[in-house]
Design a protein around this motif. Structure first.
Motif, mmCIF file in Angstrom:
data_model
loop_
_atom_site.group_PDB
_atom_site.id
_atom_site.type_symbol
_atom_site.label_atom_id
_atom_site.label_comp_id
_atom_site.label_asym_id
_atom_site.label_seq_id
_atom_site.Cartn_x
_atom_site.Cartn_y
_atom_site.Cartn_z
ATOM 1 N N PRO A 1 1.637 -20.685 -6.988
ATOM 2 C CA PRO A 1 0.072 -19.355 -6.112
ATOM 3 C C PRO A 1 0.480 -20.789 -5.078
ATOM 4 N N ASP A 2 -0.072 -21.447 -5.237
ATOM 5 C CA ASP A 2 0.146 -21.966 -4.020
ATOM 6 C C ASP A 2 0.931 -22.535 -3.660
ATOM 7 N N ARG A 3 2.269 -22.894 -4.163
ATOM 8 C CA ARG A 3 3.252 -22.864 -3.169
ATOM 9 C C ARG A 3 3.703 -22.098 -3.178
ATOM 10 N N ALA A 4 3.855 -20.483 -3.781
ATOM 11 C CA ALA A 4 4.718 -19.254 -3.545
ATOM 12 C C ALA A 4 3.952 -18.932 -2.324
ATOM 13 N N ARG A 5 2.252 -19.635 -1.963
ATOM 14 C CA ARG A 5 1.890 -18.343 -0.424
ATOM 15 C C ARG A 5 2.171 -19.510 0.290
ATOM 16 N N GLU A 6 2.300 -21.187 0.332
ATOM 17 C CA GLU A 6 2.968 -21.997 1.392
ATOM 18 C C GLU A 6 4.484 -21.342 1.142
ATOM 19 N N LEU A 7 5.837 -21.185 0.956
ATOM 20 C CA LEU A 7 7.046 -20.857 0.982
ATOM 21 C C LEU A 7 6.660 -19.525 1.119
ATOM 22 N N ALA A 8 6.029 -18.577 1.401
ATOM 23 C CA ALA A 8 5.766 -17.077 1.901
ATOM 24 C C ALA A 8 5.652 -17.365 3.565
ATOM 25 N N ARG A 9 4.610 -18.500 3.085
ATOM 26 C CA ARG A 9 4.346 -18.148 5.227
ATOM 27 C C ARG A 9 5.384 -18.683 5.722
ATOM 28 N N THR A 10 6.013 -20.202 5.199
ATOM 29 C CA THR A 10 6.749 -20.859 5.893
ATOM 30 C C THR A 10 8.714 -20.069 6.054
ATOM 31 N N ALA A 11 8.614 -18.455 5.364
ATOM 32 C CA ALA A 11 9.733 -17.873 5.091
ATOM 33 C C ALA A 11 9.794 -16.861 6.744
ATOM 34 N N ARG A 12 7.582 -16.586 6.618
ATOM 35 C CA ARG A 12 7.580 -15.204 7.755
ATOM 36 C C ARG A 12 7.321 -16.638 8.878
ATOM 37 N N GLU A 13 7.445 -17.129 9.519
ATOM 38 C CA GLU A 13 7.535 -18.313 10.813
ATOM 39 C C GLU A 13 9.282 -17.898 10.735
ATOM 40 N N LEU A 14 10.107 -18.148 9.690
ATOM 41 C CA LEU A 14 11.741 -18.064 10.408
ATOM 42 C C LEU A 14 11.967 -16.574 10.099
ATOM 43 N N PHE A 15 11.097 -15.502 9.224
ATOM 44 C CA PHE A 15 11.822 -14.611 9.595
ATOM 45 C C PHE A 15 11.463 -13.525 11.390
ATOM 46 N N ALA A 16 10.149 -14.225 11.657
ATOM 47 C CA ALA A 16 9.567 -13.902 13.189
ATOM 48 C C ALA A 16 10.502 -14.107 13.708
ATOM 49 N N ALA A 17 11.254 -15.320 14.363
ATOM 50 C CA ALA A 17 12.632 -15.797 15.059
ATOM 51 C C ALA A 17 13.319 -14.782 15.694
ATOM 52 N N PRO B 1 14.331 -10.352 16.240
ATOM 53 C CA PRO B 1 13.733 -9.555 15.606
ATOM 54 C C PRO B 1 14.356 -8.423 15.156
ATOM 55 N N ILE B 2 15.624 -9.008 13.861
ATOM 56 C CA ILE B 2 16.066 -7.533 13.399
ATOM 57 C C ILE B 2 15.343 -8.462 12.087
ATOM 58 N N GLU B 3 15.001 -9.423 11.924
ATOM 59 C CA GLU B 3 14.207 -9.398 10.591
ATOM 60 C C GLU B 3 12.416 -8.813 10.560
ATOM 61 N N ALA B 4 12.313 -7.414 11.920
ATOM 62 C CA ALA B 4 10.999 -7.115 11.830
ATOM 63 C C ALA B 4 10.623 -6.752 10.899
ATOM 64 N N PRO B 5 10.529 -6.233 9.766
ATOM 65 C CA PRO B 5 11.026 -5.369 8.114
ATOM 66 C C PRO B 5 10.630 -7.020 7.289
ATOM 67 N N GLN B 6 11.003 -7.818 7.653
ATOM 68 C CA GLN B 6 10.554 -8.279 6.660
ATOM 69 C C GLN B 6 9.508 -9.191 7.283
ATOM 70 N N VAL B 7 8.922 -10.021 8.438
ATOM 71 C CA VAL B 7 7.467 -10.253 7.855
ATOM 72 C C VAL B 7 6.798 -8.834 7.980
ATOM 73 N N ASP C 1 3.625 -9.606 5.493
ATOM 74 C CA ASP C 1 2.471 -10.298 5.781
ATOM 75 C C ASP C 1 1.654 -9.651 4.474
ATOM 76 N N ALA C 2 2.163 -7.634 4.276
ATOM 77 C CA ALA C 2 1.739 -7.640 3.088
ATOM 78 C C ALA C 2 1.597 -8.523 1.555
ATOM 79 N N TRP C 3 2.936 -9.020 1.645
ATOM 80 C CA TRP C 3 3.028 -9.648 -0.106
ATOM 81 C C TRP C 3 1.139 -10.467 0.314
ATOM 82 N N LEU C 4 1.232 -11.353 1.292
ATOM 83 C CA LEU C 4 0.164 -12.412 1.377
ATOM 84 C C LEU C 4 -0.762 -11.796 1.405
ATOM 85 N N ALA C 5 -1.222 -10.420 2.554
ATOM 86 C CA ALA C 5 -2.176 -9.900 2.065
ATOM 87 C C ALA C 5 -2.568 -9.828 0.514
#
Length: 394
Positions: free
Chosen positions: A351-367, A369-375, A379-383
């Motif tokens: 689970p710890d690795r999974a959360r880190e993977l998701a946080r890194t993915a969020r940073e890449l998606f945020a760069a 604009p077309i990936e806004a739904p993925q951000v 966020d919802a998954w991490l919450a």
């Protein structure tokens, strides 16, 4: 025989062309001086044929022989010698040896500029090839300079409605896509599509990339109804005109697989990804980065179908390939990270690795604009992962 072989290759029957060319080479070697130009031409054509069949090492051997013969026959500054370098560079692109391919294309460009001047279609074609290699390396501004120059040459020579503009416009659209300027990209794809359909016909091979790239961009935008006919036409076009090119066919199937996944048709998506992997497995080594996207799609389909344990192996493999590939797109790496994170949690692993993977993915998606739904999805998954679980009981 060489003319018949070229016809077979153009018809998508490179396997038949290979036999014809092999017979012709054997005949010429028996009756001719080995430095004769006909033998060099046959070796060059056979190298191109084997490249189309995905047999890259065999192709390079024949292309190198053609290059050696041509160096003696016409010298290393002749356009015929440049033609052998050009095909060799294309093989290196397929092998993801982008730096080596770039060096060869620059050599080809210098030969053509000396032979034909700065405003020749072959100069424009080579600039397009260089731009393609630079774009694959994410050197977007440098690629755009080459593509702009190629377009200027072709428009100067042929006017603003010539079929040779189709590929140039497609390349410029690809640059706009990489920059996140999707409206400009769509406008360029649509212009290329219009010129191609009017001047070349709706089934011409030059339209395949336009249809596939535009359809893929529509998928990313969620315009699935518009994407469907474009991707289906691209598949039919490739099958008709380049049926022996297993890499192109796999790319088309992978893009249709992504569409099916977005439509929630995961069984069909999985079948398409498996077909793509089977094609690539016949043409490429098992660690080739071209396998990463269908592996990612296959793992995502298995996760969606409720089998996260089966999803782990293809997702791990896809992410490993992408991290080793300097040409991997950030949004695709992000998707591989996030999908693997979800599969790990769903299978109750790391689970710890999974959360880190998701946080890194969020940073890449945020760069992008077309990936806004993925951000939003990350966020919802991490919450959800940090929310305390309710206990059973009264």
């Amino acid at each position: 025989m060489q003319v018949r072989a070229k016809l077979r290759t153009a018809e998508g029957h490179a396997d038949l062309a290979e036999r014809l060319l092999g017979d012709a080479i054997a005949l010429v070697e028996r009756i001719d001086d080995p430095e004769h130009g006909e033998l060099a031409s046959l070796e060059l054509e056979l190298g191109h044929c084997l490249y189309r069949l995905g047999r890259h090492d065999d192709a390079l051997a024949h292309l190198d022989r053609a290059r050696e013969l041509l160096a003696v026959l016409v010298g290393t500054s002749h356009p015929r010698y440049a033609a052998a370098l050009n095909v060799r560079a294309a093989v290196l692109v397929s092998l993801t040896q982008q730096e080596a391919a770039h060096a060869l294309y620059e050599e080809v460009l210098a030969i053509y500029q000396r032979a034909y001047g700065e405003h020749h279609p072959l100069v424009a074609r080579t600039l397009n090839n260089i731009g393609y290699v630079l774009l694959a390396q994410h050197r977007v501004d440098e690629a755009a300079q080459r593509f702009d120059r190629a377009f200027e040459i072709l428009e100067h020579v042929h006017g603003d409605d010539h079929p040779q503009l189709v590929i140039a416009l497609t390349n410029l659209a690809n640059v706009a896509t990489e920059r996140g300027d999707h409206e400009t990209a769509i406008a360029r794809y649509l212009r290329a599509k219009s010129i191609g359909e009017r001047r070349l016909g709706p089934d011409h091979p030059d339209l395949a990339a336009v249809l596939s790239n535009l359809g893929s961009l529509y998928v990313r935008q969620g315009r699935l109804t518009e994407a469907e006919p474009l991707l289906q036409r691209a598949i039919a076009n490739t099958e008709r005109n380049r049926g022996d090119d297993e890499i192109l066919r796999a790319e088309d199937l992978t893009r249709l697989g992504e569409l099916r996944a977005r439509q929630g048709r995961h069984h069909e998506s999985q079948a398409l990804y498996q077909r793509a992997l089977a094609l690539l497995g016949r043409s490429l080594p098992p660690d080739h980065p071209f396998l990463a996207l269908p592996l990612l799609g296959s793992g995502a389909a298995q996760l969606a179908l409720g089998d996260p344990l089966a999803a782990l192996a293809p997702l791990e493999r896809a992410l490993r390939m992408m991290l080793l590939d300097p040409a991997a797109r950030p949004n695709e790496v992000a998707m591989a990270r996030f999908t693997l994170a979800r599969a790990l949690v769903a299978s109750q692993q790391e689970p710890d690795r999974a959360r880190e993977l998701a946080r890194t993915a969020r940073e890449l998606f945020a760069a992008d604009p077309i990936e806004a739904p993925q951000v939003t999805a990350v966020d919802a998954w991490l919450a959800a992962q940090t929310r305390p679980h309710r206990r059973g009981g009264p």
